[in-house]
Design an enzyme around this catalytic site. Structure first.
Site, mmCIF file in Angstrom:
data_model
loop_
_atom_site.group_PDB
_atom_site.id
_atom_site.type_symbol
_atom_site.label_atom_id
_atom_site.label_comp_id
_atom_site.label_asym_id
_atom_site.label_seq_id
_atom_site.Cartn_x
_atom_site.Cartn_y
_atom_site.Cartn_z
ATOM 1 N N ARG A 165 13.711 -10.744 10.633
ATOM 2 C CA ARG A 165 12.869 -10.060 11.627
ATOM 3 C C ARG A 165 12.090 -11.067 12.455
ATOM 4 O O ARG A 165 11.479 -11.980 11.921
ATOM 5 C CB ARG A 165 11.920 -9.084 10.929
ATOM 6 C CG ARG A 165 12.606 -7.788 10.542
ATOM 7 C CD ARG A 165 11.646 -6.848 9.900
ATOM 8 N NE ARG A 165 10.366 -6.814 10.603
ATOM 9 C CZ ARG A 165 9.347 -6.072 10.206
ATOM 10 N NH1 ARG A 165 9.435 -5.330 9.134
ATOM 11 N NH2 ARG A 165 8.218 -6.078 10.890
ATOM 12 N N ARG A 187 11.536 -13.894 4.161
ATOM 13 C CA ARG A 187 12.652 -13.030 3.791
ATOM 14 C C ARG A 187 13.708 -12.935 4.893
ATOM 15 O O ARG A 187 13.407 -12.924 6.071
ATOM 16 C CB ARG A 187 12.105 -11.674 3.317
ATOM 17 C CG ARG A 187 11.870 -10.631 4.251
ATOM 18 C CD ARG A 187 11.063 -9.487 3.703
ATOM 19 N NE ARG A 187 10.321 -9.016 4.869
ATOM 20 C CZ ARG A 187 9.417 -8.074 4.858
ATOM 21 N NH1 ARG A 187 9.085 -7.503 3.732
ATOM 22 N NH2 ARG A 187 8.818 -7.727 5.969
ATOM 23 N N ARG A 214 -10.325 1.948 8.845
ATOM 24 C CA ARG A 214 -10.068 0.532 9.074
ATOM 25 C C ARG A 214 -11.357 -0.239 9.349
ATOM 26 O O ARG A 214 -11.384 -1.457 9.235
ATOM 27 C CB ARG A 214 -9.159 0.337 10.290
ATOM 28 C CG ARG A 214 -7.703 0.540 10.013
ATOM 29 C CD ARG A 214 -6.903 0.176 11.259
ATOM 30 N NE ARG A 214 -5.656 0.919 11.307
ATOM 31 C CZ ARG A 214 -4.566 0.587 10.627
ATOM 32 N NH1 ARG A 214 -4.570 -0.478 9.856
ATOM 33 N NH2 ARG A 214 -3.482 1.307 10.712
ATOM 34 N N ARG A 274 -1.519 -12.190 11.618
ATOM 35 C CA ARG A 274 -1.677 -10.776 11.299
ATOM 36 C C ARG A 274 -2.642 -10.611 10.128
ATOM 37 O O ARG A 274 -3.503 -9.742 10.132
ATOM 38 C CB ARG A 274 -0.293 -10.224 10.918
ATOM 39 C CG ARG A 274 -0.042 -8.803 11.306
ATOM 40 C CD ARG A 274 1.435 -8.575 11.592
ATOM 41 N NE ARG A 274 2.271 -8.687 10.400
ATOM 42 C CZ ARG A 274 3.583 -8.948 10.429
ATOM 43 N NH1 ARG A 274 4.190 -9.114 11.571
ATOM 44 N NH2 ARG A 274 4.271 -9.019 9.319
ATOM 45 N N LYS A 292 0.828 -1.224 0.000
ATOM 46 C CA LYS A 292 0.000 0.000 0.000
ATOM 47 C C LYS A 292 0.855 1.264 0.000
ATOM 48 O O LYS A 292 0.615 2.186 -0.768
ATOM 49 C CB LYS A 292 -0.870 0.062 1.249
ATOM 50 C CG LYS A 292 -2.052 -0.845 1.271
ATOM 51 C CD LYS A 292 -2.956 -0.504 2.449
ATOM 52 C CE LYS A 292 -2.268 -0.545 3.789
ATOM 53 N NZ LYS A 292 -2.007 -1.859 4.351
#
Ligand SMILES: [Zn+2]
Length: 224
Positions: free
Chosen positions: A160, A126, A87, A171, A14
């Site tokens: 991460r 990643r 949201r 999530r 986004k």
């Protein structure tokens, strides 16, 4: 003045797309995070009130967010790209009222459609070489030889912590649970356009460009 809302799960790109629209059309990218940071940086009374809430990781209520947005929109002449707001359906209703009071409206809602499994693996897979920064993905772009960077032969990698696959899935699930009513709301209003967010950044950008140009060509309805 045109207001574009861009919707999509975390990791769908986004922010990147909002930036590209900003460059192409001169619209102003407005994210909730930036609104809050700018208010605090301004040293205003409201900013002073917000600082401790934000520092504590708390959420700001809808009324304050809309107030920040309203103030920001007053400084914008060309167009705004809203990233991260609304949201929820409640926020969408409140946004509608606020814009109406300012003789504006939501003009376009663009949803970046993603494949949940691929997106989760893109994010969770990643990692990067701690030495040269080369970026890899354990699912889509793995190391040629186990444990060794293709470029510098480095053997240390960084990853991460909150990007573990199950955390990313969670999530995404939370996002869809919360956002589905919002998507239905804009779909019912005939305002929702969908773009395949799994394409390359450039392809996504050019499809969004087409949608905006098509909208700009439509005879404008005057709201007041
Ligand atoms: Zn390396």
């Amino acid at each position: 003045m045109i207001n574009v809302i861009i919707l999509g799960p975390p990791g769908a790109g986004k922010g990147t797309q909002a930036r590209l629209i900003q460059e192409k059309f001169g619209y102003v990218q407005i994210s909730t995070g930036d609104l809050i940071r700018q208010e605090i940086a301004s040293g205003s009374e409201l900013g002073k009130h917000l600082q401790p809430i934000v520092n504590a990781g708390g959420y700001l209520d809808d009324k304050i967010m809309l107030e920040l947005l309203e103030n920001k929109l007053k400084t914008v002449r060309t167009g705004a790209i809203l990233d991260g707001l609304p949201r929820t359906e409640n926020q969408a209703n409140a946004l509608y009222e606020m814009l109406k009071n300012n003789h504006q409206q939501v003009d376009l809602v663009i949803e970046l459609k993603v494949d949940k499994d691929i997106l989760a693996k893109r994010i969770a897979g990643r990692f990067s070489c701690a030495n040269c920064g080369a970026i890899y993905n354990e699912y889509f772009n793995p190391l040629a030889s186990e444990g060794k960077c293709d470029h510098c032969q480095g053997t240390e990698f960084t990853r991460r912590k909150d990007d573990a696959l199950e955390v990313v899935y969670k999530r995404l699930d939370i996002y869809y649970e919360k956002t589905q009513p919002l998507l239905s709301y804009y779909e019912k209003n005939g305002q929702l356009s969908q773009v395949d967010g799994m394409q390359s950044v450039d392809d996504v950008a050019s499809q969004i460009e087409v949608l905006i140009k098509k909208y700009l060509k439509k005879p404008q309805v005057c709201v007041n």
